[in-house]
Each structure stands twice: as structure tokens, then as C-alpha cells.
Design a protein around this motif. Structure first.
Motif, PDB file in Angstrom:
ATOM      1  N   ARG A 150       0.835  -1.209   0.000  1.00  0.00           N
ATOM      2  CA  ARG A 150       0.000   0.000   0.000  1.00  0.00           C
ATOM      3  C   ARG A 150       0.870   1.259   0.000  1.00  0.00           C
ATOM      4  O   ARG A 150       0.547   2.246  -0.670  1.00  0.00           O
ATOM      5  CB  ARG A 150      -0.917  -0.014   1.219  1.00  0.00           C
ATOM      6  N   ALA A 151       1.980   1.236   0.730  1.00  0.00           N
ATOM      7  CA  ALA A 151       2.884   2.383   0.754  1.00  0.00           C
ATOM      8  C   ALA A 151       3.476   2.634  -0.627  1.00  0.00           C
ATOM      9  O   ALA A 151       3.657   3.793  -1.034  1.00  0.00           O
ATOM     10  CB  ALA A 151       3.987   2.153   1.773  1.00  0.00           C
ATOM     11  N   THR A 152       3.784   1.566  -1.358  1.00  0.00           N
ATOM     12  CA  THR A 152       4.291   1.720  -2.727  1.00  0.00           C
ATOM     13  C   THR A 152       3.238   2.369  -3.618  1.00  0.00           C
ATOM     14  O   THR A 152       3.546   3.255  -4.428  1.00  0.00           O
ATOM     15  CB  THR A 152       4.704   0.349  -3.295  1.00  0.00           C
ATOM     16  N   GLU A 153       1.993   1.949  -3.478  1.00  0.00           N
ATOM     17  CA  GLU A 153       0.902   2.544  -4.248  1.00  0.00           C
ATOM     18  C   GLU A 153       0.741   4.022  -3.914  1.00  0.00           C
ATOM     19  O   GLU A 153       0.561   4.868  -4.806  1.00  0.00           O
ATOM     20  CB  GLU A 153      -0.407   1.805  -3.968  1.00  0.00           C
ATOM     21  N   GLN A 158       0.989   7.330  -6.306  1.00  0.00           N
ATOM     22  CA  GLN A 158      -0.092   8.319  -6.376  1.00  0.00           C
ATOM     23  C   GLN A 158       0.421   9.709  -6.012  1.00  0.00           C
ATOM     24  O   GLN A 158       0.023  10.714  -6.608  1.00  0.00           O
ATOM     25  CB  GLN A 158      -1.233   7.909  -5.445  1.00  0.00           C
ATOM     26  N   ARG A 159       1.342   9.778  -5.041  1.00  0.00           N
ATOM     27  CA  ARG A 159       1.956  11.047  -4.646  1.00  0.00           C
ATOM     28  C   ARG A 159       2.716  11.648  -5.823  1.00  0.00           C
ATOM     29  O   ARG A 159       2.626  12.843  -6.107  1.00  0.00           O
ATOM     30  CB  ARG A 159       2.877  10.797  -3.461  1.00  0.00           C
ATOM     31  N   GLN A 160       3.464  10.815  -6.530  1.00  0.00           N
ATOM     32  CA  GLN A 160       4.243  11.292  -7.664  1.00  0.00           C
ATOM     33  C   GLN A 160       3.385  11.636  -8.867  1.00  0.00           C
ATOM     34  O   GLN A 160       3.833  12.345  -9.777  1.00  0.00           O
ATOM     35  CB  GLN A 160       5.295  10.238  -8.031  1.00  0.00           C
ATOM     36  N   GLY A 188      13.601  25.625 -16.965  1.00  0.00           N
ATOM     37  CA  GLY A 188      13.696  26.904 -16.277  1.00  0.00           C
ATOM     38  C   GLY A 188      12.473  27.276 -15.464  1.00  0.00           C
ATOM     39  O   GLY A 188      12.448  28.357 -14.852  1.00  0.00           O
ATOM     40  N   VAL A 189      11.472  26.429 -15.422  1.00  0.00           N
ATOM     41  CA  VAL A 189      10.232  26.714 -14.690  1.00  0.00           C
ATOM     42  C   VAL A 189      10.185  25.849 -13.435  1.00  0.00           C
ATOM     43  O   VAL A 189      10.441  24.644 -13.486  1.00  0.00           O
ATOM     44  CB  VAL A 189       8.990  26.436 -15.561  1.00  0.00           C
ATOM     45  N   VAL A 190       9.848  26.475 -12.302  1.00  0.00           N
ATOM     46  CA  VAL A 190       9.704  25.746 -11.038  1.00  0.00           C
ATOM     47  C   VAL A 190       8.249  25.313 -10.869  1.00  0.00           C
ATOM     48  O   VAL A 190       7.322  26.094 -11.112  1.00  0.00           O
ATOM     49  CB  VAL A 190      10.130  26.618  -9.844  1.00  0.00           C
ATOM     50  N   TYR A 191       8.068  24.074 -10.426  1.00  0.00           N
ATOM     51  CA  TYR A 191       6.730  23.550 -10.161  1.00  0.00           C
ATOM     52  C   TYR A 191       6.680  23.026  -8.720  1.00  0.00           C
ATOM     53  O   TYR A 191       7.622  22.387  -8.246  1.00  0.00           O
ATOM     54  CB  TYR A 191       6.393  22.397 -11.103  1.00  0.00           C
ATOM     55  N   HIS A 192       5.565  23.295  -8.058  1.00  0.00           N
ATOM     56  CA  HIS A 192       5.305  22.722  -6.738  1.00  0.00           C
ATOM     57  C   HIS A 192       4.626  21.373  -6.960  1.00  0.00           C
ATOM     58  O   HIS A 192       3.628  21.279  -7.678  1.00  0.00           O
ATOM     59  CB  HIS A 192       4.389  23.652  -5.929  1.00  0.00           C
ATOM     60  N   THR A 193       5.156  20.307  -6.343  1.00  0.00           N
ATOM     61  CA  THR A 193       4.638  18.968  -6.608  1.00  0.00           C
ATOM     62  C   THR A 193       3.996  18.290  -5.409  1.00  0.00           C
ATOM     63  O   THR A 193       3.108  17.450  -5.568  1.00  0.00           O
ATOM     64  CB  THR A 193       5.766  18.059  -7.143  1.00  0.00           C
TER      65      THR A 193
END
Length: 228
Positions: free
Chosen positions: A29-32, A36-38, A182-187
Motif C-alpha cells: 500500500r505504501a508503494t501505491e 499516487q503522490r508522484q 527553467g520553470v519551477v513547479y510545486h509537486t
């Protein structure tokens, strides 16, 4: 007083096999959850954030230090916690060893706090940490990214008054960013117990016979404050 069951090796083995099945399910479940987080959508960061660093004034993009991923550990050291948070200190003790390994996976890991850079540098030297620690004081960085995380609860309303977001802005938190073309993204961001899994000491205690214990009145301390 807590009591513990005593049994035979055979009884232990039977109970252990049941426990192992549950732990394997948790691992799957942690792998899943990691996948999903990524898979969360990336949010473009257009606002200019600047930080005081040992290399001078730098933007959020410059904090990546030539890598494509950045993890920022929001460390509670600022107007509300001028002496540095014992909990954040405890957790950072468990994290600094990962910095070199993360760098080899294209990830820069830093600490960020609102206290002035000289104060943070002195605290880092006291703790013996080899890690970049930047000052976000004077910027909207903490307020903006904590706003992603705050969900009202009975304990914290994050509205107005003593429980407002600005009042509890200094939280044990983590934010992740990507840099592409060159663009920053919040993930990703998490806070409070969301960072707990990163702390190896908690994980070890969860496997120790008596667990985390019940008395937290005098623990954890900053490691140079424990009695000799």
C-alpha cells in the motif's frame, strides 16, 4: 502498567506470520501511495521568492543547485520559535545523512526557516549538521506554501485569531519542487505527522519491544541537552 504476553516459540511464530502478512500489505500500500503522490499535478510557481543563503541572495530556482528536484524541510525557527523547535531538531538529526545520497539521485535537500541566516548558521554549527539552511524571512514563501497544506480541524481553524494560519505558520513541514525548462513547479507538501515516516528514530521505536513509550514530557530533547 502495561503487561506483555509471554509464549512459546511456536506461538510466537504463528503470531509473527499473521503480523508479517499485515506488514507486507502495508508495504504494498505504501508503494501505491508513493506512486499516487508522484502522480499529483504539478503547479507552476510564477511568484518570485528570494532567500538568504551562504552563497548570497538566491531565488527558489537557484536553490536547486543544478539539479531538477528540490525538497525543502520547513524548520520551525522564527518569530514563534526563536530557539529552534526540539521536534524539528530531532527529525533533522535523522535526515542530514541522506543529503549526499539524495544528491546522487538528482535531488537537492535543504532546510528553510524564517530566522535570520546568521542565527540559522550558528544553530547548524551547534548541531554539527552539514546541510544547506536558508532564510526565507521577509518573503511570502512559508505563508504561501503552508496555505496548500492547511485543512481546518477542531484543533486548528486556520481562520482568524489565535488559531490562524499566520499564527501557526511555523510548522514541521516538507515541500517538494521540480525544475523543468527553467520553470519551477510545486509537486507535493505535507506537515505535522505527515513528516513522521521520514524520521528513522520513530521507525526504530515502532519496532522496539515497548514502542514509543507513553511519557513524552521530557523527550525528545535537542541531543546536546540530554543529561550526561
Amino acid at each position: 502498567m502495561t503487561t506483555y504476553a509471554v509464549g512459546t516459540r511456536e506461538q510466537w511464530r504463528t503470531a509473527y506470520e499473521r503480523q508479517l502478512a499485515r506488514e507486507k500489505e502495508l508495504t504494498r500500500r505504501a508503494t501505491e501511495l508513493a506512486q499516487q503522490r508522484q502522480a499529483l499535478p504539478w503547479v507552476r510557481v510564477d511568484k518570485l521568492y528570494e532567500f538568504d543563503t551562504t552563497a548570497g541572495r538566491r531565488t527558489l530556482a537557484e536553490l536547486f543547485d543544478g539539479r531538477s528536484q528540490l525538497i525543502v524541510r520547513h524548520f520551525m525557527h522564527g518569530p514563534k520559535t526563536p530557539e529552534g523547535c526540539p521536534g524539528c531538531t530531532f527529525e533533522t538529526d535523522n535526515l542530514v545523512g541522506a543529503v549526499a545520497h539524495l544528491a546522487r539521485r538528482d535531488v537537492t535537500f535543504i532546510l528553510s526557516s524564517r530566522s535570520p541566516l546568521p542565527v540559522l548558521t550558528a544553530y547548524k554549527q551547534r548541531m554539527g549538521w552539514d546541510i544547506e539552511w536558508v532564510s526565507s524571512g521577509g518573503s511570502d514563501f512559508d505563508a504561501d506554501f503552508f496555505s496548500y497544506m492547511h485543512v481546518p480541524t477542531p484543533r486548528r481553524d486556520f481562520g482568524s485569531g489565535s488559531g490562524s494560519m499566520l499564527d501557526v505558520m511555523e510548522l514541521m513541514a516538507l515541500s517538494c519542487f521540480a525544475l523543468e525548462d527553467g520553470v519551477v513547479y510545486h509537486t507535493y507538501s505535507t506537515y505535522d505527522r505527515g513528516t513522521e515516516a521520514l524520521n528513522a528514530t520513530w521507525q526504530l521505536l515502532d519496532r522496539a519491544p515497548k514502542g514509543r513509550g507513553e511519557d513524552f514530557s521530557d523527550w525528545p530533547r535537542k541531543r546536546d541537552e540530554y543529561p550526561a
